[in-house]
Design an enzyme around this catalytic site. Structure first.
Site, PDB file in Angstrom:
ATOM      1  CG  HIS A 209      -0.208   0.263   2.519  1.00 30.50           C
ATOM      2  ND1 HIS A 209       0.456  -0.742   3.181  1.00 30.50           N
ATOM      3  CD2 HIS A 209      -0.046   1.385   3.274  1.00 30.50           C
ATOM      4  CE1 HIS A 209       0.995  -0.250   4.288  1.00 30.50           C
ATOM      5  NE2 HIS A 209       0.708   1.040   4.363  1.00 30.50           N
ATOM      6  NE  ARG A 210       5.391   1.072   4.390  1.00 30.84           N
ATOM      7  CZ  ARG A 210       4.931   1.792   5.422  1.00 30.84           C
ATOM      8  NH1 ARG A 210       4.640   3.068   5.242  1.00 30.84           N
ATOM      9  NH2 ARG A 210       4.774   1.250   6.605  1.00 30.84           N
TER      10      ARG A 210
END
Length: 364
Positions: A209-210
Site C-alpha cells: 500500500h505504500r
C-alpha cells in the site's frame, strides 16, 4: 483519571484493544480510572474499522469524527478541527495516542495546544525515510509528547539521545503483540479458504500500500510480475487496501495464482499470516506479527523502523531490488530462512505495564 484514547486506522485498533481491557480490569478492582474512545474515521471501510471493535471485544467508540479519506493536509486539518471540539466538550487528564498514522500526529498537536498531556504508545521508532508520511508523524508526535512508551530498547535509547527526560520514557513492550497472543486461539479461516483450496504453508500473503510501491503504475506492475514469477504457481492472497484498489483497476493485471480479496477482519487475517508459507509486505506492523509467529517475511522497503524484526525476527528487507528478491525467495525455497528468537518484553503484558505506569504517574 480520565484518559482519551485515539484510534484512527486499522493498526490502531489492535494497539488500543489491550489498553481498554487493562483499564476495564482496573475499574473492576475499584481503581478510579476511565476512558473515552475517539475514532477519527481515518479508515472508513467496515473491514478496516468497525469489524475490529467486534472481533477484539472492545465497545464501539464513544464518538467518530468521520474524517474519511483525503490528502494528507485535508485529513490532518479535519482531524484537528474535530478533535479540538471533542476535547472542549469532553475534558480529560491525558490523551493517549498510538502508532504513527495521521490521527496520531494531529490529535497530539491539538491536545498539547489545549494544555493536555499526551502519552505516545510505540514512541521512538524511526525508519530514517522522510518520504514516508508515517516518519513525519512519528517525529512531530515525539517532539511534543509528554510520556513515551517504547517497544524496544533501541527506541528508548533514541529518545534519550534526543534529549527527552529518562523518567518520562518507559520500555513496556509491544501492545500489538498483546492482542496477537490474546487472540491466537480465536483465529478463524477466511470464507475463501476452501474455495481457493488453501492449505497450511502452501500459499503467500501479500500486502502492498505504500506510495513508493503502488503509486507508479509501471513500477507496481513490474513488482507484481516479479512476485508472481517467484511464487512458482503457489497461491498469493492479496487483501487489497482501499488506496490500492483503484490502481489495480487501472492496471488491469491478472495472474492465475494471484487472488485479490477484500480487506480481512483481524481474526481471519492473522489466520492467513500464521499459516502462510511467507508474508510479502511493505507494512511495518505485519513484520512484527510474522516474527512472533515465526513466519518468513519479505519486506519491500529499504529501511524499517522495527529493526528487532530483522535481528531477532523473521523479516528481511528486499526493497524493489530484483537480485535481493531472488536471493530471498531462493533462501525460502531452500528452507534456510532465519528463525524467530524471543524479543524482549513482547510477552503480552505491555498494556499492563502502560496502565500501571500511568496510574503511578497520576497518583493512583
Amino acid at each position: 483519571m480520565k484518559i482519551t484514547l485515539v484510534a484512527g486506522a486499522r493498526p490502531n485498533f489492535m494497539k488500543i484493544a489491550p489498553i481498554i481491557h487493562e483499564i476495564k480490569k482496573q475499574q473492576d478492582q475499584g481503581t478510579a480510572i476511565s476512558y473515552r474512545l475517539v475514532h477519527t474515521g481515518q479508515h472508513y471501510d467496515k473491514n478496516l474499522s468497525d469489524t475490529f471493535f467486534d472481533e477484539l471485544n472492545i465497545p464501539a467508540p464513544h464518538t467518530n469524527l468521520e474524517v474519511k479519506s483525503g490528502s494528507q493536509a485535508t485529513q490532518t486539518g479535519a482531524i484537528m478541527v474535530g478533535f479540538e471540539r471533542e476535547l472542549q466538550e469532553h475534558p480529560c487528564d491525558l490523551v493517549l495516542v498510538v502508532g504513527d498514522v495521521t490521527s496520531t500526529m494531529a490529535c497530539t498537536i491539538v491536545a498539547k495546544k489545549a494544555h493536555i498531556k499526551v502519552a505516545h504508545v510505540e514512541a521512538g521508532i524511526r525508519s530514517g525515510d522522510l518520504k514516508m508520511p508515517e516518519e513525519i508523524n512519528r517525529m512531530v508526535t515525539d517532539s511534543i509528547t509528554d510520556y513515551f512508551f517504547t517497544t524496544s530498547q533501541k527506541a528508548t535509547t533514541y529518545l534519550q539521545s534526543a534529549g527527552h527526560l529518562e523518567e518520562h520514557i518507559f520500555f513496556v513492550g509491544n501492545v500489538m503483540i498483546d492482542t496477537l497472543l490474546h487472540n491466537i486461539k480465536r483465529l478463524r479461516k477466511p470464507e475463501f479458504w476452501e474455495k481457493l483450496a488453501l492449505s497450511e504453508k502452501s500459499y503467500f500473503v501479500l500486502t502492498l500500500h505504500r506510495p513508493s510501491n503502488v503509486d507508479a503504475l509501471e513500477d507496481f506492475s513490474i513488482l507484481l510480475k516479479k512476485i508472481v514469477a517467484k511464487a512458482k504457481g503457489a497461491p498469493i492472497i492479496f487483501p487489497v487496501h482501499p488506496r490500492t484498489q483503484k490502481i489495480l483497476k487501472d492496471a488491469q493485471l491478472s495472474f492465475e495464482n494471484l487472488h485479490y480479496v477484500a480487506p480481512q477482519g483481524y481474526l481471519s487475517f492473522i489466520y492467513l499470516v500464521k499459516n502462510a508459507k511467507a508474508i510479502l509486505t511493505d507494512s511495518g506492523g505485519i513484520t512484527e506479527e510474522a516474527s512472533v509467529l515465526n513466519v518468513p517475511c519479505l519486506t519491500f522497503r529499504n529501511s524499517t523502523e522495527r529493526p528487532e524484526t530483522l535481528r531477532l525476527g523473521t523479516n528481511k528487507l528486499v526493497g524493489n531490488d530484483p537480485l535481493k528478491i531472488d536471493v530471498a525467495f531462493d533462501t525460502l525455497d531452500q528452507g534456510n530462512w532465519q528463525q524467530s528468537q524471543e524479543i524482549p518484553k513482547w510477552d503480552g503484558k505491555a498494556a499492563t505495564r502502560i496502565i500501571a505506569t500511568l496510574l503511578k504517574l497520576y497518583g493512583n
